[in-house]
Design a protein around this motif. Structure first.
Motif, short mmCIF file in Angstrom:
data_model
loop_
_atom_site.label_atom_id
_atom_site.label_comp_id
_atom_site.label_asym_id
_atom_site.label_seq_id
_atom_site.Cartn_x
_atom_site.Cartn_y
_atom_site.Cartn_z
N LYS A 100 -6.39 6.09 11.11
CA LYS A 100 -6.03 6.02 11.54
C LYS A 100 -5.02 5.12 12.05
N ALA A 101 -3.73 5.20 12.64
CA ALA A 101 -3.09 4.44 13.47
C ALA A 101 -3.26 3.31 14.17
N SER A 102 -4.16 3.73 14.62
CA SER A 102 -5.07 2.52 15.95
C SER A 102 -5.69 1.49 15.44
N THR A 103 -5.87 2.57 14.74
CA THR A 103 -7.21 1.28 13.81
C THR A 103 -5.99 0.40 12.86
N VAL A 104 -5.34 0.00 12.55
CA VAL A 104 -4.23 0.00 11.68
C VAL A 104 -3.44 -1.44 12.40
N ARG A 105 -2.85 -0.76 13.79
CA ARG A 105 -3.02 -1.91 15.05
C ARG A 105 -3.73 -2.70 15.40
N ILE A 106 -5.24 -2.13 15.76
CA ILE A 106 -6.11 -3.18 16.11
C ILE A 106 -5.78 -3.96 14.92
N VAL A 107 -6.44 -3.86 13.95
CA VAL A 107 -6.48 -4.38 12.31
C VAL A 107 -5.72 -6.11 12.81
N LEU A 108 -4.81 -5.64 12.94
CA LEU A 108 -3.26 -6.48 12.84
C LEU A 108 -3.00 -7.59 13.83
N SER A 109 -3.64 -6.44 15.21
CA SER A 109 -2.97 -7.47 16.66
C SER A 109 -4.85 -8.88 16.32
N LEU A 110 -5.79 -8.18 16.14
CA LEU A 110 -7.24 -9.31 15.80
C LEU A 110 -6.31 -10.32 14.82
N ALA A 111 -5.95 -10.13 14.06
CA ALA A 111 -5.76 -10.59 12.68
C ALA A 111 -4.74 -11.68 13.19
N VAL A 112 -3.73 -11.28 14.50
CA VAL A 112 -2.58 -12.57 15.12
C VAL A 112 -3.70 -13.35 16.22
N ILE A 113 -4.85 -12.08 16.79
CA ILE A 113 -5.51 -12.99 17.78
C ILE A 113 -6.36 -14.14 16.94
N ASN A 114 -7.09 -13.61 15.72
CA ASN A 114 -7.87 -14.67 15.72
C ASN A 114 -7.01 -15.90 13.91
N GLN A 115 -6.22 -15.47 14.28
CA GLN A 115 -4.78 -16.89 13.26
C GLN A 115 -5.65 -15.82 10.99
N TRP A 116 -5.49 -14.56 11.13
CA TRP A 116 -6.04 -14.36 9.79
C TRP A 116 -4.93 -14.40 9.02
N ARG A 117 -5.25 -14.67 7.73
CA ARG A 117 -4.64 -13.85 6.56
C ARG A 117 -4.91 -12.69 6.30
N LEU A 118 -3.41 -12.12 6.05
CA LEU A 118 -3.58 -10.91 5.93
C LEU A 118 -3.05 -11.08 3.95
N HIS A 119 -3.65 -10.02 3.80
CA HIS A 119 -3.97 -10.15 1.99
C HIS A 119 -3.14 -8.73 1.50
N GLN A 120 -3.05 -7.73 -0.05
CA GLN A 120 -2.87 -6.09 0.49
C GLN A 120 -2.68 -6.72 -1.75
N LEU A 121 -4.08 -5.75 -1.24
CA LEU A 121 -5.04 -5.43 -2.83
C LEU A 121 -4.57 -3.87 -3.34
N ASP A 122 -4.41 -3.72 -4.41
CA ASP A 122 -4.23 -2.26 -4.72
C ASP A 122 -5.35 -1.76 -6.39
N VAL A 123 -5.28 -0.66 -5.81
CA VAL A 123 -6.34 -0.60 -6.76
C VAL A 123 -6.09 0.42 -7.89
N LYS A 124 -5.77 0.22 -8.77
CA LYS A 124 -4.43 1.50 -9.98
C LYS A 124 -5.61 2.39 -10.40
N ASN A 125 -4.48 3.64 -9.97
CA ASN A 125 -5.14 4.61 -10.66
C ASN A 125 -7.02 4.90 -9.57
N ALA A 126 -6.55 5.06 -8.58
CA ALA A 126 -7.03 5.33 -7.51
C ALA A 126 -8.05 6.80 -7.74
N PHE A 127 -7.50 7.61 -7.89
CA PHE A 127 -7.85 9.17 -7.47
C PHE A 127 -8.60 9.55 -9.28
#
Length: 622
Positions: free
Chosen positions: A242-269
């Motif tokens: 849900k788009a709201s979930t993404v924005r909530i997680v980003l807001s929490l990351a800013v509030i708590n000064q979390w580091r945002l990291h991105q991973l990609d699962v190759k050929n997940a499907f």
């Protein structure tokens, strides 16, 4: 005949009329090919200065034995009654070299000796009214190397164009190798009377966080829109966040000064197994030379199949403890079309690349921007000339719906045009074009997330009673902030007709309260629930009275009982309702089209705008 004799003769013959000769300065030599009489009004300026000053009337000539011609038809502006030039483009124009008089020539070009227009007509230029030009607020779209790379991306559209580039050919070979290693399909003879879905290649350029090219990605997808329900698929499931979930997680990351990291699962499907029998055409350009008429019987899920997400998530849960081929993409910068930029006190979220692609699709890259998505007090009806290209209309509206993930300012406008997808009219398409023109002027706008001093949940609820002209259903909207950061909003039409404005406002508050309850449950699971109870603001005192008064009277009996759960939330202390003035009701932007001033004010309250600028370094350190 000599020129002076001709002018004297003309003056004596026409002395009984208002026709006089033109004032020609001494020494001015003018040649006339044909004898003519120059008609104009008496010139007081000439009488006062004995011919040293030329009047500002543009004379027109009359040939002998002919009627006077119309000065307008000859390309000469007619004079105003007071002798001034009525043309608007001559207002306040200085007279070049005004101290030198000009003679009347056959071209008929005479200039005014003064720079002030004395005509009694009041023009916009005289009143100082000028229409401002709305320049596109590009807001330094290309302020990051990654954005420069995204805007310059030109991926091929099909196999034919991609096969001419060795880099894309290598990417397709790598994709085919991965598919064979995962044992995705087997070649079988084409079965008779069986649905065979198509296949196509999709190409994307993957970038690093610094804008450099990471790799060229070619993906083989199945054309799932050709699948038949009950034949080659039964149940579908899409694990879309849900788009709201993404924005909530980003807001929490800013509030708590979390580091945002991105991973990609190759050929997940490709990790999901299929339970249905699905046949697919061989990949374009990679057909088996020995069996060119064979088809692929899929053993595992492939991108594009309707049941692929369901098969993927089931396999992911069962094999979570096992190792997957994961690629580390570094800090979060670009995912799902969302661009993340980091600031000194938070981050900035936008979709400028996606918005630019929509403008390209609509052919409005060079369109003129506007200030608001819709005209003030604009209304929509289903009556009108039908629009010919319904596919284009639905494609653009669907793309705008995804753009609202970071653009709440167009939520109401997109909601209105989305109600006519079945049979759009020409006026509806014009509204879509206006929305795109507004997007053109605000291409780099997005949401800003900063770290607040105090974390709390604050919601705004509003409804516009009987907004729809045809159904008289109300339009409601809400916006919810977490620590001052906008995380959830909505603009929808209510499913039933409300008999009063109080009822429509109360139903809107109930829907907003339901969203607040869901957010509190999510924050509780993430162990990030604020200590203070949420606050819901509304500008209707009658609706607020219903939420706080446990006694139901005859005026509120017509309201459905299932909407009274908001009263239970208030009485149990889980929600606090409060009045807010209409001028501060930010949810008003989700219920109606507003004038520019009010629209800009509410847009700023949503913390929506251009990317924040910052200056690094100090000149004193030099």
């Amino acid at each position: 005949m000599h020129l002076s004799s001709l002018l004297l003769t003309s003056f004596l013959e026409d002395s009984s009329t208002n026709v006089t000769t033109s004032c020609i300065p001494p020494g001015e030599n003018s040649s006339f090919h044909e004898p003519s009489i120059i008609h104009h009004k008496p010139c007081p300026a000439c009488d006062a200065s004995n011919g040293s000053v030329v009047h500002n009337e543009a004379p027109h000539t009359v040939l002998p034995n002919s009627a006077p011609t119309d000065p307008v038809s000859d390309g000469v502006q007619p004079s105003a009654p007071d002798g001034s030039d009525p043309s608007p483009h001559q207002d306040n124009m200085p007279f070049p070299n005004s101290d030198q008089p000009h003679s009347a020539t056959t071209s008929g070009s005479l200039h005014s000796p003064t720079s002030t227009n004395m005509h009694p007509m009041t023009t916009r230029a005289k009143a100082g009214i000028f229409k401002p030009k709305h320049q596109a607020n590009l807001a330094s779209l290309k302020f990051h190397p990654l954005h420069i790379a995204l805007f310059s991306e030109h991926a091929p559209k099909g196999f034919k164009s991609a096969s001419k580039n060795p880099k894309w050919l290598q990417a397709m070979h790598e994709e085919m190798t991965a598919l064979r290693q995962n044992d995705t399909w087997i070649l079988v003879p084409r079965p008779p009377n069986t649905n065979v879905v198509g296949s196509k290649w999709v190409f994307r350029t993957k970038y690093n966080s610094d804008g450099t090219i990471d790799r060229y990605k070619a993906r083989l997808v199945a054309q799932g829109f050709t699948q038949l329900p009950g034949v080659d698929y039964s149940h579908t499931f899409s694990p879309v966040v849900k788009a709201s979930t993404v924005r909530i997680v980003l807001s929490l990351a800013v509030i708590n000064q979390w580091r945002l990291h991105q991973l990609d699962v190759k050929n997940a499907f490709l990790h999901g197994h299929l339970t249905e029998t699905v046949y697919m055409e061989q990949p374009p350009g990679f057909s088996d030379s020995h069996f060119p008429q064979h088809v692929c019987r899929l053993k595992k899920a492939l991108y594009g199949l309707k049941q692929a997400p369901r098969a993927c998530i089931s396999s992911f849960i069962c094999r979570l403890h096992k190792e997957f081929a994961i690629k580390d993409l570094g800090d979060l910068n670009y995912f799902l079309g969302l661009e993340v930029s980091y600031t000194t006190d938070g981050l900035f979220l936008c979709q400028s690349k996606y918005a630019n692609d929509i403008l390209d699709r609509a052919g409005l890259r060079e369109s003129k921007p506007v200030h608001t998505p819709l005209a003030p007090h604009d209304s929509f009806t289903s009556i009108g000339d039908p629009f010919s290209d319904t596919t284009l209309y639905r494609s653009l509206v669907g793309a705008l719906q995804y753009l609202t993930i970071t653009r709440p300012d167009i939520s109401y406008a997109v909601n209105q045009v989305s109600q006519f997808l079945q049979a759009p009219t020409v006026s509806h398409y014009q509204c879509v074009k206006r929305i795109l023109r507004y997007v053109k002027g605000t291409l780099g706008f997005g949401l800003t997330f900063t770290r607040p001093h105090q974390t709390s949940i604050l919601g705004y609820s509003d409804a516009d009673w009987a907004r729809c002209i045809e159904t008289r259903r109300s339009t409601y909207g809400y916006s919810i902030f977490l620590g001052g950061n906008l995380v959830s909003w909505s603009a929808k039409k209510q499913p039933t007709v409300s008999r009063s404005s109080c009822e429509s406002e109360y139903r809107a508050m109930a829907n907003t309260a339901a969203e607040i309850v869901w957010i509190t449950h999510l924050l509780r699971e993430l162990h990030a629930l604020p200590p203070d109870r949420p606050t819901l603001l509304c500008d209707n005192r009658s609706a607020l009275f219903l939420t706080q008064n446990p006694v139901a009277h005859k005026r509120s009996k017509h309201i459905d009982l299932d909407y009274h759960f908001i009263r239970e939330l208030v009485s149990s202390g889980k929600l606090y309702t409060k009045f807010v003035p209409t001028k501060l009701q930010v949810a008003d932007i989700f219920t109606k089209s507003l004038p520019r001033t009010q629209f800009d004010f509410f847009r700023a309250m949503l913390r929506l705008g251009p990317p924040p600028f910052r200056l690094r370094g100090d000149i004193r350190n030099k």
